[in-house]
Design a protein around this motif. Structure first.
Motif, PDB file in Angstrom:
ATOM      1  N   HIS A  79      10.389  21.542  17.763  1.00 11.03           N
ATOM      2  CA  HIS A  79       9.699  20.657  16.815  1.00 11.03           C
ATOM      3  C   HIS A  79       9.915  19.212  17.231  1.00 11.03           C
ATOM      4  CE1 HIS A  79       8.198  19.059  13.074  1.00 11.03           C
ATOM      5  NE2 HIS A  79       9.322  18.395  12.915  1.00 11.03           N
ATOM      6  N   PHE A  80       8.870  18.419  17.196  1.00 13.30           N
ATOM      7  CA  PHE A  80       8.991  17.012  17.594  1.00 13.30           C
ATOM      8  C   PHE A  80       8.992  16.060  16.401  1.00 13.30           C
ATOM      9  CE2 PHE A  80       8.972  17.716  21.989  1.00 13.30           C
ATOM     10  CZ  PHE A  80       8.168  18.826  22.217  1.00 13.30           C
ATOM     11  N   GLY A  81       8.312  16.369  15.325  1.00 15.91           N
ATOM     12  CA  GLY A  81       8.328  15.540  14.115  1.00 15.91           C
ATOM     13  C   GLY A  81       7.536  14.257  14.252  1.00 15.91           C
ATOM     14  N   LYS A  82       7.577  13.466  13.215  1.00 13.32           N
ATOM     15  CA  LYS A  82       6.883  12.181  13.214  1.00 13.32           C
ATOM     16  C   LYS A  82       7.840  11.088  12.792  1.00 13.32           C
ATOM     17  CE  LYS A  82       5.215  12.601   8.501  1.00 13.32           C
ATOM     18  NZ  LYS A  82       4.128  12.489   7.594  1.00 13.32           N
ATOM     19  N   GLU A  83       7.513   9.846  13.106  1.00 12.51           N
ATOM     20  CA  GLU A  83       8.361   8.717  12.754  1.00 12.51           C
ATOM     21  C   GLU A  83       8.337   8.484  11.248  1.00 12.51           C
ATOM     22  OE1 GLU A  83      10.459   6.851  14.637  1.00 12.51           O
ATOM     23  OE2 GLU A  83      10.014   8.385  16.122  1.00 12.51           O
ATOM     24  N   PRO A  84       9.475   8.152  10.660  1.00 14.33           N
ATOM     25  CA  PRO A  84       9.517   7.909   9.221  1.00 14.33           C
ATOM     26  C   PRO A  84       8.866   6.581   8.855  1.00 14.33           C
ATOM     27  CG  PRO A  84      11.633   7.440  10.192  1.00 14.33           C
ATOM     28  CD  PRO A  84      10.780   8.011  11.283  1.00 14.33           C
ATOM     29  N   GLN A  85       8.345   6.508   7.660  1.00 14.42           N
ATOM     30  CA  GLN A  85       7.760   5.272   7.149  1.00 14.42           C
ATOM     31  C   GLN A  85       8.617   4.778   5.997  1.00 14.42           C
ATOM     32  OE1 GLN A  85       5.024   3.715   8.457  1.00 14.42           O
ATOM     33  NE2 GLN A  85       5.159   5.274  10.038  1.00 14.42           N
ATOM     34  N   ALA A  86       8.905   3.478   5.986  1.00 12.34           N
ATOM     35  CA  ALA A  86       9.659   2.908   4.877  1.00 12.34           C
ATOM     36  C   ALA A  86       8.747   2.848   3.661  1.00 12.34           C
ATOM     37  CB  ALA A  86      10.148   1.508   5.234  1.00 12.34           C
ATOM     38  N   VAL A  87       9.239   3.339   2.540  1.00 10.75           N
ATOM     39  CA  VAL A  87       8.469   3.294   1.306  1.00 10.75           C
ATOM     40  C   VAL A  87       8.486   1.854   0.807  1.00 10.75           C
ATOM     41  CG1 VAL A  87       8.316   4.160  -1.045  1.00 10.75           C
ATOM     42  CG2 VAL A  87       9.126   5.655   0.770  1.00 10.75           C
ATOM     43  N   TRP A  88       7.300   1.263   0.618  1.00 15.92           N
ATOM     44  CA  TRP A  88       7.219  -0.125   0.190  1.00 15.92           C
ATOM     45  C   TRP A  88       6.190  -0.270  -0.885  1.00 15.92           C
ATOM     46  CZ3 TRP A  88      11.159  -2.723   1.626  1.00 15.92           C
ATOM     47  CH2 TRP A  88      11.216  -4.080   1.353  1.00 15.92           C
ATOM     48  N   PRO A  89       6.488  -0.873  -1.983  1.00 22.59           N
ATOM     49  CA  PRO A  89       7.757  -1.477  -2.340  1.00 22.59           C
ATOM     50  C   PRO A  89       8.809  -0.429  -2.676  1.00 22.59           C
ATOM     51  CG  PRO A  89       6.251  -1.603  -4.176  1.00 22.59           C
ATOM     52  CD  PRO A  89       5.476  -1.023  -3.026  1.00 22.59           C
ATOM     53  N   PRO A  90      10.085  -0.807  -2.612  1.00 20.22           N
ATOM     54  CA  PRO A  90      11.154   0.164  -2.845  1.00 20.22           C
ATOM     55  C   PRO A  90      11.304   0.489  -4.330  1.00 20.22           C
ATOM     56  CG  PRO A  90      12.087  -1.991  -2.445  1.00 20.22           C
ATOM     57  CD  PRO A  90      10.608  -2.117  -2.253  1.00 20.22           C
ATOM     58  N   CYS A  91      10.535   1.443  -4.795  1.00 20.02           N
ATOM     59  CA  CYS A  91      10.506   1.793  -6.223  1.00 20.02           C
ATOM     60  C   CYS A  91      11.493   2.883  -6.582  1.00 20.02           C
ATOM     61  CB  CYS A  91       9.106   2.242  -6.618  1.00 20.02           C
ATOM     62  SG  CYS A  91       7.863   0.979  -6.426  1.00 20.02           S
ATOM     63  N   ALA A  92      12.024   3.585  -5.609  1.00 14.03           N
ATOM     64  CA  ALA A  92      12.907   4.720  -5.895  1.00 14.03           C
ATOM     65  C   ALA A  92      14.092   4.272  -6.739  1.00 14.03           C
ATOM     66  CB  ALA A  92      13.400   5.341  -4.597  1.00 14.03           C
ATOM     67  N   GLY A  93      14.273   4.920  -7.863  1.00 10.32           N
ATOM     68  CA  GLY A  93      15.390   4.610  -8.734  1.00 10.32           C
ATOM     69  C   GLY A  93      15.173   3.421  -9.650  1.00 10.32           C
ATOM     70  N   GLN A  94      14.020   2.775  -9.557  1.00 16.25           N
ATOM     71  CA  GLN A  94      13.741   1.604 -10.395  1.00 16.25           C
ATOM     72  C   GLN A  94      12.935   2.022 -11.621  1.00 16.25           C
ATOM     73  OE1 GLN A  94      15.078  -1.432  -9.581  1.00 16.25           O
ATOM     74  NE2 GLN A  94      16.004  -0.325  -7.889  1.00 16.25           N
ATOM     75  N   GLU A  95      12.993   1.205 -12.664  1.00 15.43           N
ATOM     76  CA  GLU A  95      12.219   1.470 -13.871  1.00 15.43           C
ATOM     77  C   GLU A  95      11.092   0.454 -14.058  1.00 15.43           C
ATOM     78  OE1 GLU A  95      14.776   2.483 -17.321  1.00 15.43           O
ATOM     79  OE2 GLU A  95      16.385   2.180 -15.847  1.00 15.43           O
ATOM     80  N   LEU A  96      11.234  -0.717 -13.423  1.00 10.10           N
ATOM     81  CA  LEU A  96      10.238  -1.779 -13.555  1.00 10.10           C
ATOM     82  C   LEU A  96      10.154  -2.546 -12.250  1.00 10.10           C
ATOM     83  CD1 LEU A  96       8.315  -3.408 -15.454  1.00 10.10           C
ATOM     84  CD2 LEU A  96      10.294  -4.816 -16.017  1.00 10.10           C
ATOM     85  N   LEU A  97       8.940  -2.927 -11.876  1.00 11.16           N
ATOM     86  CA  LEU A  97       8.705  -3.692 -10.658  1.00 11.16           C
ATOM     87  C   LEU A  97       7.986  -4.977 -11.026  1.00 11.16           C
ATOM     88  CD1 LEU A  97       8.665  -3.488  -7.418  1.00 11.16           C
ATOM     89  CD2 LEU A  97       6.277  -2.905  -7.748  1.00 11.16           C
ATOM     90  N   LEU A  98       8.483  -6.122 -10.537  1.00 10.54           N
ATOM     91  CA  LEU A  98       7.820  -7.408 -10.717  1.00 10.54           C
ATOM     92  C   LEU A  98       7.333  -7.868  -9.352  1.00 10.54           C
ATOM     93  CD1 LEU A  98      10.469  -9.217 -12.966  1.00 10.54           C
ATOM     94  CD2 LEU A  98       8.538  -7.813 -13.681  1.00 10.54           C
ATOM     95  N   ASP A  99       6.018  -8.053  -9.210  1.00  9.34           N
ATOM     96  CA  ASP A  99       5.449  -8.405  -7.910  1.00  9.34           C
ATOM     97  C   ASP A  99       4.168  -9.188  -8.105  1.00  9.34           C
ATOM     98  OD1 ASP A  99       4.500  -8.389  -5.191  1.00  9.34           O
ATOM     99  OD2 ASP A  99       5.658  -6.563  -4.858  1.00  9.34           O
ATOM    100  N   ASP A 100       3.793  -9.954  -7.079  1.00 21.94           N
ATOM    101  CA  ASP A 100       2.540 -10.703  -7.124  1.00 21.94           C
ATOM    102  C   ASP A 100       1.408  -9.981  -6.404  1.00 21.94           C
ATOM    103  OD1 ASP A 100       2.522 -12.851  -4.255  1.00 21.94           O
ATOM    104  OD2 ASP A 100       3.835 -11.155  -4.612  1.00 21.94           O
ATOM    105  N   ASP A 101       1.680  -8.857  -5.804  1.00 25.37           N
ATOM    106  CA  ASP A 101       0.675  -8.104  -5.057  1.00 25.37           C
ATOM    107  C   ASP A 101       0.201  -6.909  -5.889  1.00 25.37           C
ATOM    108  OD1 ASP A 101      -0.846  -6.621  -3.281  1.00 25.37           O
ATOM    109  OD2 ASP A 101       0.539  -6.906  -1.606  1.00 25.37           O
ATOM    110  N   PRO A 102      -1.089  -6.894  -6.277  1.00 24.00           N
ATOM    111  CA  PRO A 102      -1.590  -5.781  -7.092  1.00 24.00           C
ATOM    112  C   PRO A 102      -1.450  -4.420  -6.420  1.00 24.00           C
ATOM    113  CG  PRO A 102      -3.280  -7.472  -6.795  1.00 24.00           C
ATOM    114  CD  PRO A 102      -2.098  -7.890  -6.013  1.00 24.00           C
ATOM    115  N   ARG A 103      -1.483  -4.380  -5.085  1.00 23.36           N
ATOM    116  CA  ARG A 103      -1.318  -3.105  -4.374  1.00 23.36           C
ATOM    117  C   ARG A 103       0.083  -2.538  -4.582  1.00 23.36           C
ATOM    118  NH1 ARG A 103      -2.560  -5.088   1.342  1.00 23.36           N
ATOM    119  NH2 ARG A 103      -1.370  -6.758   0.406  1.00 23.36           N
TER     120      ARG A 103
END
Length: 178
Positions: free
Chosen positions: A112-136
């Protein structure tokens, strides 16, 4: 409540789009950006109310330098996540998973060769609220089950909606645009 807050465009101005505090002393010498007006008071109020604050950024600064900036400005962040750091954590996790998987495949005589990991952005894991200026980023947070508040430059009292959602216990969905 665990709150993740974006650095660029939310707490510091990228293009001079909103008023910033005047930076003095060591912070002015070491850093090229200034904190948004009323941000320090908001962050301190959130921390005093018992919220855990995480600063996240795509800025190329290293975590120790960002910690120094927070310490100089007395910003009460418990955690700092950079995109580079998030990618390294994702890569380590991927390597561990790959080794376990390859061991199982080897027992079956496969590869098995697999694929490169991608960083999850924004880092929401474990958070309850996100404050950001980017609607995406807000949309990505909502899709992962994290409430989000879009912080814009339209309102001079940009902290009011955040305070209402965090300190008064209102639903963040009801204050989606600040």
């Amino acid at each position: 409540m665990k709150i993740a807050i974006d650095l660029e465009g939310t707490l510091v101005s990228e293009y001079g789009e909103f008023p910033a505090e005047r930076t003095q002393g060591l912070a002015r010498l070491l850093f090229l950006f200034s904190l948004r007006r009323d941000a320090r008071r908001l962050l301190q109020d959130l921390a005093q109310a018992g919220h855990t604050l995480t600063l996240y950024t795509e800025h190329p600064l290293r975590v120790p330098k960002l910690r120094l900036w927070c310490w100089i400005l007395k910003l009460p962040f418990h955690n700092i996540v950079t995109q580079e750091r998030a990618l390294k954590v994702a890569q380590k996790h991927q390597i561990r998973q790959r080794k376990r998987f390859e061991k199982d495949l080897k027992a079956l005589g496969l590869t098995h060769f697999g694929k490169e990991p991608q960083a999850v952005w924004p880092p929401c894991a474990g958070q309850e609220l996100l404050l950001d200026d980017d609607p995406r980023h807000i949309e990505a947070a909502w899709r992962s089950g994290v409430r989000g508040i879009l912080v814009t430059n339209r309102d001079a009292d940009w902290t009011a909606g955040i305070r209402a959602a965090c300190l008064a216990g209102e639903s963040a969905e009801s204050v989606a645009l600040v």
